[in-house]
Design a protein around this motif. Sequence first.
Motif, mmCIF file in Angstrom:
data_model
loop_
_atom_site.group_PDB
_atom_site.id
_atom_site.type_symbol
_atom_site.label_atom_id
_atom_site.label_comp_id
_atom_site.label_asym_id
_atom_site.label_seq_id
_atom_site.Cartn_x
_atom_site.Cartn_y
_atom_site.Cartn_z
ATOM 1 N N ASN A 78 0.821 -1.206 0.000
ATOM 2 C CA ASN A 78 0.000 0.000 0.000
ATOM 3 C C ASN A 78 0.855 1.255 0.000
ATOM 4 N N SER A 79 2.154 1.080 0.207
ATOM 5 C CA SER A 79 3.079 2.210 0.180
ATOM 6 C C SER A 79 4.400 1.742 -0.423
ATOM 7 N N GLU A 80 5.009 2.620 -1.171
ATOM 8 C CA GLU A 80 6.339 2.337 -1.723
ATOM 9 C C GLU A 80 7.427 2.981 -0.864
ATOM 10 N N GLU A 81 7.014 3.821 0.090
ATOM 11 C CA GLU A 81 7.975 4.510 0.951
ATOM 12 C C GLU A 81 8.435 3.572 2.061
ATOM 13 N N ARG A 82 9.748 3.389 2.140
ATOM 14 C CA ARG A 82 10.294 2.519 3.182
ATOM 15 C C ARG A 82 10.289 3.261 4.516
ATOM 16 N N PRO A 83 9.810 2.590 5.573
ATOM 17 C CA PRO A 83 9.794 3.215 6.900
ATOM 18 C C PRO A 83 11.197 3.339 7.489
ATOM 19 N N PHE A 84 11.270 3.864 8.721
ATOM 20 C CA PHE A 84 12.526 3.960 9.458
ATOM 21 C C PHE A 84 13.215 2.601 9.428
ATOM 22 N N PRO A 85 14.465 2.493 9.189
ATOM 23 C CA PRO A 85 15.552 3.464 9.212
ATOM 24 C C PRO A 85 15.847 4.126 7.865
ATOM 25 N N PHE A 86 15.016 3.909 6.861
ATOM 26 C CA PHE A 86 15.230 4.527 5.550
ATOM 27 C C PHE A 86 14.487 5.849 5.426
ATOM 28 N N ALA A 87 13.667 6.166 6.408
ATOM 29 C CA ALA A 87 12.945 7.438 6.475
ATOM 30 C C ALA A 87 13.048 7.934 7.916
ATOM 31 N N ASP A 88 12.564 9.119 8.157
ATOM 32 C CA ASP A 88 12.584 9.662 9.515
ATOM 33 C C ASP A 88 11.687 8.848 10.429
ATOM 34 N N TRP A 89 12.042 8.838 11.727
ATOM 35 C CA TRP A 89 11.197 8.201 12.728
ATOM 36 C C TRP A 89 9.874 8.966 12.766
ATOM 37 N N PRO A 90 8.743 8.272 12.926
ATOM 38 C CA PRO A 90 7.446 8.955 12.915
ATOM 39 C C PRO A 90 7.334 10.021 14.009
ATOM 40 N N ALA A 91 6.659 11.098 13.678
ATOM 41 C CA ALA A 91 6.401 12.166 14.636
ATOM 42 C C ALA A 91 5.309 11.722 15.601
ATOM 43 N N ASP A 92 5.252 12.386 16.711
ATOM 44 C CA ASP A 92 4.235 12.083 17.718
ATOM 45 C C ASP A 92 2.936 12.756 17.324
ATOM 46 N N LYS A 93 2.160 12.068 16.499
ATOM 47 C CA LYS A 93 0.852 12.579 16.088
ATOM 48 C C LYS A 93 -0.048 11.387 15.831
ATOM 49 N N PRO A 94 -1.360 11.566 15.964
ATOM 50 C CA PRO A 94 -2.271 10.442 15.723
ATOM 51 C C PRO A 94 -2.259 10.024 14.260
ATOM 52 N N LEU A 95 -2.614 8.767 14.008
ATOM 53 C CA LEU A 95 -2.655 8.243 12.648
ATOM 54 C C LEU A 95 -3.705 8.961 11.818
ATOM 55 N N THR A 96 -4.790 9.358 12.434
ATOM 56 C CA THR A 96 -5.833 10.110 11.745
ATOM 57 C C THR A 96 -5.975 11.455 12.428
ATOM 58 N N GLY A 97 -6.650 12.366 11.797
ATOM 59 C CA GLY A 97 -6.837 13.681 12.374
ATOM 60 C C GLY A 97 -7.980 13.736 13.369
ATOM 61 N N ALA A 98 -8.606 12.604 13.624
ATOM 62 C CA ALA A 98 -9.768 12.575 14.509
ATOM 63 C C ALA A 98 -9.365 12.781 15.958
ATOM 64 N N ALA A 99 -10.190 13.516 16.663
ATOM 65 C CA ALA A 99 -9.986 13.703 18.097
ATOM 66 C C ALA A 99 -10.495 12.462 18.812
ATOM 67 N N PRO A 100 -9.953 12.171 19.995
ATOM 68 C CA PRO A 100 -10.431 11.004 20.730
ATOM 69 C C PRO A 100 -11.916 11.150 21.069
ATOM 70 N N ALA A 101 -12.605 10.037 21.067
ATOM 71 C CA ALA A 101 -14.039 10.052 21.351
ATOM 72 C C ALA A 101 -14.280 10.463 22.793
ATOM 73 N N ALA A 102 -15.274 11.295 23.003
ATOM 74 C CA ALA A 102 -15.620 11.745 24.347
ATOM 75 C C ALA A 102 -16.418 10.651 25.046
ATOM 76 N N ALA A 103 -16.291 10.622 26.361
ATOM 77 C CA ALA A 103 -17.059 9.656 27.142
ATOM 78 C C ALA A 103 -18.530 10.043 27.085
ATOM 79 N N PRO A 104 -19.417 9.063 27.082
ATOM 80 C CA PRO A 104 -20.846 9.395 27.029
ATOM 81 C C PRO A 104 -21.248 10.180 28.267
ATOM 82 N N LYS A 105 -22.141 11.142 28.072
ATOM 83 C CA LYS A 105 -22.611 11.984 29.164
ATOM 84 C C LYS A 105 -23.542 11.164 30.046
ATOM 85 N N LYS A 106 -23.328 11.265 31.367
ATOM 86 C CA LYS A 106 -24.178 10.534 32.305
ATOM 87 C C LYS A 106 -25.424 11.355 32.605
#
Length: 117
Positions: A78-106
């Motif tokens: 699904n990707s031709e880009e080789r991961p680390f050590p052939f690319a930079d180590w991944p940054a500290d960010k979520p895989l998707t741009g989605a915010a974490p789901a909020a807990a249901p309101k009681k």
Amino acid sequence: MSDEQLKENVKNSSAWMRLLFMLLFAVLYSVAEMVLTVVVIFQFLSVLITGRKNAKVLSLGAQLATYAYQVFSYLTYNSEERPFPFADWPADKPLTGAAPAAAPKKATAAEPAKAPA
């Protein structure tokens, strides 16, 4: 597919080179999996003892998850880009741009609980 095309595909050196990289990344994923196990245990103990998450371990966990995703993407073509050590180590960010789901309101006493639809 003709026999000539099959012979040409088998002689393709880039396919064999990719196989070598795929084997390397399979080994690197195994190492990352062991590190992730240590991170999971350490984070659990940190929450158990201190009552809160360790921010540095949380960051490392996110980076390892992103790295595993990059490795899987490469291994599954699904990707031709080789991961680390052939690319930079991944940054500290979520895989998707989605915010974490909020807990249901009681429900409160003034606000009755709604039945699921």
